[in-house]
Design a protein around this motif. Structure first.
Motif: not given
Length: 195
Positions: A151-158, A182-185
């Motif tokens: 993955a180029d980016l991992l997106v997770v909610g808070s 990988c970068p995490v947003l």
């Protein structure tokens, strides 16, 4: 107001980095962790709106499918077989197989409903999406899946846990931020205005 415009400028600047007029656009593979919380769906919506749709406005000649895709990952926690001492002498009681199967079936149905809802959100925005359902500890499995899928980016909610709850319960987003390759947003839901 200024904060919003500067955030928008940062997103456009980051998207411009991905787009060089002399080169093809790098297909972006974004992994989004989905669970039954509103925070995870807000994170998905934010990612689709800001990472894919905005790129289409920067490079209008490019279709969103050419830009990349979203991988929706949902992790089911394994059913714990609890033993319960019952009767004289502390005889051990195991749940019947039918109960275990019933719980597994309910988990699968819940996963299917969550991912169906997430896929529909992606489809409405014309973003290509795939799903991935895993069993295990969400913290470890999400990080492992992001690494395996490149993955180029991992997106997770808070979920907005306070400091004390986060210390005792742990936070998936916090763990991913420190352990993913990988970068995490981490996308925080907007604060609800009290009227």
């Amino acid at each position: 107001m200024e904060e919003t415009s500067s955030a928008g400028a940062v997103v456009q600047e980051q998207q411009a980095i991905l787009i060089n007029k002399n080169e093809k656009i790098k297909k972006l593979k974004v992994m989004v962790a989905i669970d039954d919380s509103d925070g995870s769906f807000y994170a998905l919506k934010w990612a689709v709106d800001h990472l894919f749709v905005a790129i289409g406005t920067v490079a209008p000649e490019t279709s969103l499918e050419e830009v990349g895709m979203v991988v929706l990952v949902h992790v089911k926690q394994p059913f714990q077989h609890f033993t319960v001492p019952a009767g004289p002498g502390g005889a051990i009681f195991y749940p019947p197989t039918s109960v275990v199967e019933s719980v597994r079936k309910a988990q699968e149905e819940s996963s299917a409903m969550l991912l169906s809802r997430a896929l529909q959100l992606c489809k409405d925005k014309m973003v290509k999406a795939e799903t991935l359902v895993l069993d295990g500890d969400p913290k470890d499995m999400i990080c492992h899946a992001a690494e395996q899928m490149h993955a180029d980016l991992l997106v997770v909610g808070s979920r907005g846990l306070g400091m004390i709850k986060r210390a005792f319960l742990g936070s998936v987003s916090d763990y991913c931020a420190h352990h993913a390759k990988c970068p995490v947003l981490i996308v925080r839901p907007p604060k609800e205005s009290s009227t």
